[in-house]
Design an enzyme around this catalytic site. Structure first.
Site, PDB file in Angstrom:
ATOM      1  N   LYS B  62       0.827  -1.205   0.000  1.00  0.00           N
ATOM      2  CA  LYS B  62       0.000   0.000   0.000  1.00  0.00           C
ATOM      3  C   LYS B  62       0.865   1.259   0.000  1.00  0.00           C
ATOM      4  CE  LYS B  62      -3.794  -2.475   2.261  1.00  0.00           C
ATOM      5  NZ  LYS B  62      -4.430  -2.876   3.532  1.00  0.00           N
ATOM      6  N   GLN B 106      -3.809  -1.270   9.769  1.00  0.00           N
ATOM      7  CA  GLN B 106      -3.741  -2.624   9.218  1.00  0.00           C
ATOM      8  C   GLN B 106      -4.279  -3.608  10.264  1.00  0.00           C
ATOM      9  OE1 GLN B 106      -2.747  -3.361   6.028  1.00  0.00           O
ATOM     10  NE2 GLN B 106      -3.386  -5.471   6.432  1.00  0.00           N
ATOM     11  N   ASP B 129     -10.227   4.001   4.886  1.00  0.00           N
ATOM     12  CA  ASP B 129     -10.328   2.547   4.731  1.00  0.00           C
ATOM     13  C   ASP B 129     -11.761   2.063   5.042  1.00  0.00           C
ATOM     14  OD1 ASP B 129      -9.079   0.134   4.041  1.00  0.00           O
ATOM     15  OD2 ASP B 129      -8.623  -0.357   6.124  1.00  0.00           O
TER      16      ASP B 129
END
Lengths: 292, 292
Positions: B62, B106, B129
């Site tokens: 990413k 994450q 996200d």
């Protein structure tokens, strides 16, 4: 003896009035105990914009039930011309008021109001009507939070009649933010296989025919045909249309279902009972006096 | 001439790599323009707890994509023993940092972390996200907000191949908070008739056979049988299992579907593209420099 005629399958009625009464009785006992312990009275603020007759009636009914359960209702009537900003300011003020434990914003509020902005001004811990985005997500993720009252009432009614949604095909007809969508999420959290149907759904009949649990929440009188009910299904009619008519063809559906909610006396009383119960939940938490 | 053999119906591949590349190119152009106009560089904070090899790889991937698109990535590695409180404090700090426009936590973060508490510490306007409760509700209610990246990527892929969900039977297999649940809500908002299936669903095959649009999101290799795919269906395989295997039996499914995502190269690249694009959306809004 002559052979008996095949018996018509007649559904058992799901008596929302009786189940709701038990919930309200327990809530009243908790309210009395809380008041005795803390000296404070649980309080629901009811906010009403304008004077729409149906809304006035609903709010009066909710306030009456509060009083009977030992919950103070603080009525906040606002003029029809109230702006979104003014409504948000009032809801923000009530959210900060330590004497108010729950907040109900009666809706619809009128075309000129940004209802979502208004709902979001309600503090999550006082959202006893389950209308905020946070409450919706809590239902979606099965996290602690307040249920939208009608979906919460439907789940309580299923529990009262020992209906376990696990593995069942649940079909929800309607997708409103406070009814169809959250009840589907709650059924999914209880391990039903959930299908959302709505105005754009094709061949609704065939989907209804697959439903072990049907939730009708469209607001169109007798929209669901009784002949489409799967034999033995549980039928929850959350519709309430003019003339005490639900969203399901009741008589024909009752011949096929195993359990069915009447209209009125099914889902309706459960909605108010959950509102009162959640107000007590909120009051106990805020007064730091939850029963063990 | 001899009769031709009946042609096997072969699905068209949905080329997520190509569609994602176009999104990233547009995002890179917007990032360059934003930097030129404001002097500020769009920035995504990537928070990683511990050193799980797969997570390390995902974050590195990413970050690489960010750099290529002109987005700064601020890497925040935290030790494996980080507590929920420490993680929440760090996310709160990043939420308040004016030089950070988007935040990626994450996950999974490890058993000892209350992931929900961590997610909720991300400011909604930086939740690029799409993991907060507010973002989920925004997807549920079709309100402005950030999509969970994989569901958002799936919807973009459907759009890229002119698949209109209106009135279609969409079947979502899997009900995770960041994939199954939100993608079902997004399909419902686009007027599909949506069924959620999961581990407790009975007779999954017959439900899969009804799907015009199938989204497989279970994380079990080749769990969906190709023979169950409805002829002409659109098959979105969001699974990614060891050995580049998806959740769908690809070869057999591709004989029946009209459109199908490969694994890899289908949903995966779309997820990162949406992350980058939403980071730009956030940066433009926060820098007050949105393109007209």
């Amino acid at each position: 003896m002559a052979a008996q005629p095949t018996e018509t399958l007649n559904a058992q009625l799901m008596d929302g009035t009786a189940v709701a009464r038990r919930i309200v009785e327990r809530t009243a006992a908790r309210a009395a105990a809380l008041t005795e312990r803390t000296g404070a009275t649980p309080c629901l603020a009811t906010v009403l914009v304008g004077e729409d007759p149906a809304s006035v009636t609903y709010v009066r009914m909710k306030r009456n039930r509060c009083e009977k359960a030992g919950i103070r209702s603080l009525h906040v009537p606002l003029p029809a011309g109230t702006t979104t900003e003014e409504l948000v300011a009032k809801l923000t003020e009530l959210s900060a008021d330590p004497e108010v434990h729950g907040i109900l914003l009666q809706h619809p509020c009128g075309e000129h109001i940004d209802e979502r902005a208004a709902f979001e001004a309600i503090a999550p811990e006082k959202d006893v009507d389950g209308v905020t985005m946070r409450s919706f997500a809590a239902m979606g993720f099965a996290l602690p939070g307040f249920a939208s009252c009608t979906p919460g009432g439907i789940m309580r009614l299923l529990d009262a009649y020992d209906v376990d949604p696990t593995g069942k095909r649940a079909v929800v007809v309607g997708r409103s933010a406070i009814l169809g969508k959250p009840v589907g999420m709650m059924l999914l959290a209880r391990d039903a296989t959930v299908t959302y149907c709505h105005s754009r759904t094709q061949d609704l009949s065939s989907l209804v025919r697959e439903a072990d649990i049907l939730v009708a929440a469209v607001g169109r009188p007798e929209f669901i045909r009784g002949a489409d009910i799967k034999p033995g299904a549980v039928v929850i009619d959350a519709g309430y249309n003019a003339g005490n008519v639900g969203d399901v063809e009741f008589a024909a559906a009752a011949e096929r279902a195993s359990l069915i909610t009447p209209v009125p006396g099914g889902v309706g009383p459960m909605t108010i009972a959950v509102l009162l119960e959640q107000t007590l939940d909120a009051a106990e938490r805020q007064l730091g006096a939850a029963s063990a």
